[in-house]
Write a protein that holds these residues in place. Structure first.
Motif, PDB file in Angstrom:
ATOM      1  N   HIS A 139      -0.550  -5.399 -10.616  1.00  0.00           N
ATOM      2  CA  HIS A 139       0.284  -5.465  -9.676  1.00  0.00           C
ATOM      3  C   HIS A 139       1.270  -6.595  -9.614  1.00  0.00           C
ATOM      4  CE1 HIS A 139      -3.460  -3.629  -7.508  1.00  0.00           C
ATOM      5  NE2 HIS A 139      -2.647  -2.632  -7.259  1.00  0.00           N
ATOM      6  N   GLU A 140       2.154  -6.503 -10.244  1.00  0.00           N
ATOM      7  CA  GLU A 140       3.014  -7.458 -10.577  1.00  0.00           C
ATOM      8  C   GLU A 140       4.021  -7.893  -9.472  1.00  0.00           C
ATOM      9  OE1 GLU A 140       5.779  -6.210 -14.069  1.00  0.00           O
ATOM     10  OE2 GLU A 140       3.906  -5.350 -15.014  1.00  0.00           O
ATOM     11  N   HIS A 141       3.989  -7.020  -8.395  1.00  0.00           N
ATOM     12  CA  HIS A 141       4.969  -7.366  -7.221  1.00  0.00           C
ATOM     13  C   HIS A 141       4.151  -7.659  -6.068  1.00  0.00           C
ATOM     14  CE1 HIS A 141       8.109  -6.056  -9.990  1.00  0.00           C
ATOM     15  NE2 HIS A 141       7.144  -4.906 -10.289  1.00  0.00           N
ATOM     16  N   THR A 142       4.497  -8.456  -5.132  1.00  0.00           N
ATOM     17  CA  THR A 142       3.711  -8.760  -3.938  1.00  0.00           C
ATOM     18  C   THR A 142       4.787  -9.428  -3.009  1.00  0.00           C
ATOM     19  OG1 THR A 142       3.466 -11.064  -4.448  1.00  0.00           O
ATOM     20  CG2 THR A 142       1.808  -9.673  -5.198  1.00  0.00           C
ATOM     21  N   ALA A 143       4.321  -9.036  -1.683  1.00  0.00           N
ATOM     22  CA  ALA A 143       5.085  -9.491  -0.184  1.00  0.00           C
ATOM     23  C   ALA A 143       4.158  -9.841   0.540  1.00  0.00           C
ATOM     24  CB  ALA A 143       5.797  -8.194   0.129  1.00  0.00           C
ATOM     25  N   LEU A 145       1.307  -6.755   0.693  1.00  0.00           N
ATOM     26  CA  LEU A 145       1.412  -5.723  -0.124  1.00  0.00           C
ATOM     27  C   LEU A 145       1.480  -6.240  -1.682  1.00  0.00           C
ATOM     28  CD1 LEU A 145       1.829  -2.379   0.422  1.00  0.00           C
ATOM     29  CD2 LEU A 145       4.127  -2.985  -0.565  1.00  0.00           C
ATOM     30  N   LEU A 146       0.404  -5.570  -2.272  1.00  0.00           N
ATOM     31  CA  LEU A 146       0.200  -5.534  -3.851  1.00  0.00           C
ATOM     32  C   LEU A 146       0.886  -4.445  -4.460  1.00  0.00           C
ATOM     33  CD1 LEU A 146      -3.440  -7.161  -4.164  1.00  0.00           C
ATOM     34  CD2 LEU A 146      -1.049  -8.192  -3.466  1.00  0.00           C
ATOM     35  N   SER A 147       1.834  -4.248  -5.367  1.00  0.00           N
ATOM     36  CA  SER A 147       2.352  -3.286  -5.745  1.00  0.00           C
ATOM     37  C   SER A 147       2.654  -3.097  -7.420  1.00  0.00           C
ATOM     38  CB  SER A 147       3.621  -3.012  -5.237  1.00  0.00           C
ATOM     39  OG  SER A 147       4.595  -1.851  -5.750  1.00  0.00           O
ATOM     40  N   ALA A 148       2.380  -2.111  -8.000  1.00  0.00           N
ATOM     41  CA  ALA A 148       2.991  -1.934  -9.445  1.00  0.00           C
ATOM     42  C   ALA A 148       4.470  -1.466  -9.590  1.00  0.00           C
ATOM     43  CB  ALA A 148       1.683  -0.879 -10.237  1.00  0.00           C
ATOM     44  N   PHE A 149       4.864  -1.040  -8.396  1.00  0.00           N
ATOM     45  CA  PHE A 149       6.317  -0.906  -8.417  1.00  0.00           C
ATOM     46  C   PHE A 149       7.049  -1.890  -7.919  1.00  0.00           C
ATOM     47  CE2 PHE A 149       3.943   2.974  -7.392  1.00  0.00           C
ATOM     48  CZ  PHE A 149       4.290   3.969  -8.665  1.00  0.00           C
ATOM     49  N   ARG A 199      10.550   0.604  -5.344  1.00  0.00           N
ATOM     50  CA  ARG A 199      11.426   1.637  -6.209  1.00  0.00           C
ATOM     51  C   ARG A 199      10.355   2.254  -7.109  1.00  0.00           C
ATOM     52  NH1 ARG A 199      14.654  -1.874  -8.190  1.00  0.00           N
ATOM     53  NH2 ARG A 199      13.682  -2.175 -10.052  1.00  0.00           N
ATOM     54  N   THR A 200       9.971   3.402  -7.091  1.00  0.00           N
ATOM     55  CA  THR A 200       9.215   4.341  -7.803  1.00  0.00           C
ATOM     56  C   THR A 200      10.274   5.267  -8.832  1.00  0.00           C
ATOM     57  OG1 THR A 200       9.129   6.287  -6.692  1.00  0.00           O
ATOM     58  CG2 THR A 200       7.759   4.503  -5.806  1.00  0.00           C
ATOM     59  N   PRO A 201       9.655   5.619  -9.758  1.00  0.00           N
ATOM     60  CA  PRO A 201      10.291   6.417 -10.849  1.00  0.00           C
ATOM     61  C   PRO A 201      11.125   7.694 -10.441  1.00  0.00           C
ATOM     62  CG  PRO A 201       8.167   5.866 -11.787  1.00  0.00           C
ATOM     63  CD  PRO A 201       8.065   5.498 -10.490  1.00  0.00           C
TER      64      PRO A 201
END
Length: 271
Positions: free
Chosen positions: A79-83, A99-103, A129-131
């Motif tokens: 999870h490189e991205h957090t809010a 929120l923890l997100s790989a995207f 932003r997903t693929p």
């Protein structure tokens, strides 16, 4: 596109009994979700008292992280991205949803839906932003009183309608405190969502017993509270634009030690 999500009320990083620090164990446990996106409630952005009491090293390990909990917990996996949405503020700190997100999170906004001064609540909206396309995620923690939950649900519906255009996929997850299941039908009709257990049914032993006895019960949501012996249906994952492939409540000795809520994990496929 497949996506795995989880929702978890982490009880501010302390145990339900005696309020002992559990942040390091939570970090490892969240890694077990193997989830692309994790919706968290009761996340401590800052707590000076716990930091002072538990911050000293013990057996070579920090009991209380120096960083905000959502940043610390994100280090458990990819999870490189957090809010973080700060809701409750007090003299020695604050807590809210995260929120923890790989995207990548391209946009985030915290909606204040507090119904009164003594119970501060929020809805954290993140665009991922997903693929394939943008996915709208809403981290929810509703109030303890039924009247307030109804007004907060109306605010949630308005937030989704104004921020997620028709046709764009939506995931709404968190602690709804809706133990009587009064809100699900309203969300389904207003937003076109389904709850992840609508299609596959709850895996609760109590629910299996009820079905074996021939009881027809429209309530499908899983039991998540208290974590030691889940009975109340408080936590939910609602989706739009996804097929639900699997969903389960994680319960047992490990989870009972970490929080008063059991987490839900679901595997989804973009419809």
């Amino acid at each position: 596109m497949k996506i795995r999500v989880a929702t978890y009320n982490i009880h501010k990083g302390v145990s339900a009994i005696r309020s002992l620090p559990r942040v390091h164990a939570l970090k490892q446990a969240i890694g077990l979700f193997d989830a692309d996106v994790v919706f968290l409630q009761e996340v401590q952005g800052r707590h000076d008292l716990n930091a002072a009491q538990y911050g000293a090293e013990h057996h070579g390990q920090q009991h209380w992280p120096e960083t905000a909990q959502h940043e610390f917990l994100a280090g458990a996996s990819r999870h490189e991205h957090t809010a973080y949405g700060m809701n409750a503020v007090y003299d020695h700190g604050h807590h809210g949803n995260a929120l923890l997100s790989a995207f990548p999170i391209v946009h985030s906004h915290n909606h204040d839906v507090s119904d009164h001064a003594f119970e501060q609540r929020g809805i954290l909206h993140c665009e991922l932003r997903t693929p394939r396309m943008l996915v709208h995620c809403y981290v929810v923690h509703l109030g303890l009183f039924e009247g307030g939950r109804k007004r907060q649900t109306a605010a949630l519906i308005e937030a989704v309608r104004t921020s997620a255009p028709d046709g764009e996929p939506v995931i709404i997850a968190g602690d709804f405190n809706d133990w009587r299941n009064n809100l699900s039908d309203e969300l389904r009709h207003a937003l076109g969502v389904v709850e992840v257990f609508d299609q596959i049914g709850s895996n609760s032993t109590l629910d299996e017993l009820g079905r074996a006895l021939g009881r027809k019960n429209a309530v499908r949501q899983a039991r998540t509270f208290p974590a030691a012996l889940p009975f109340f249906r408080l936590d939910r994952i609602y989706v739009r634009g996804f097929d639900v492939k699997a969903a389960e409540v994680l319960h047992g000795t490990l989870w009972a030690k970490l929080s008063d809520h059991a987490p839900i994990v679901a595997s989804l496929s973009l419809a």
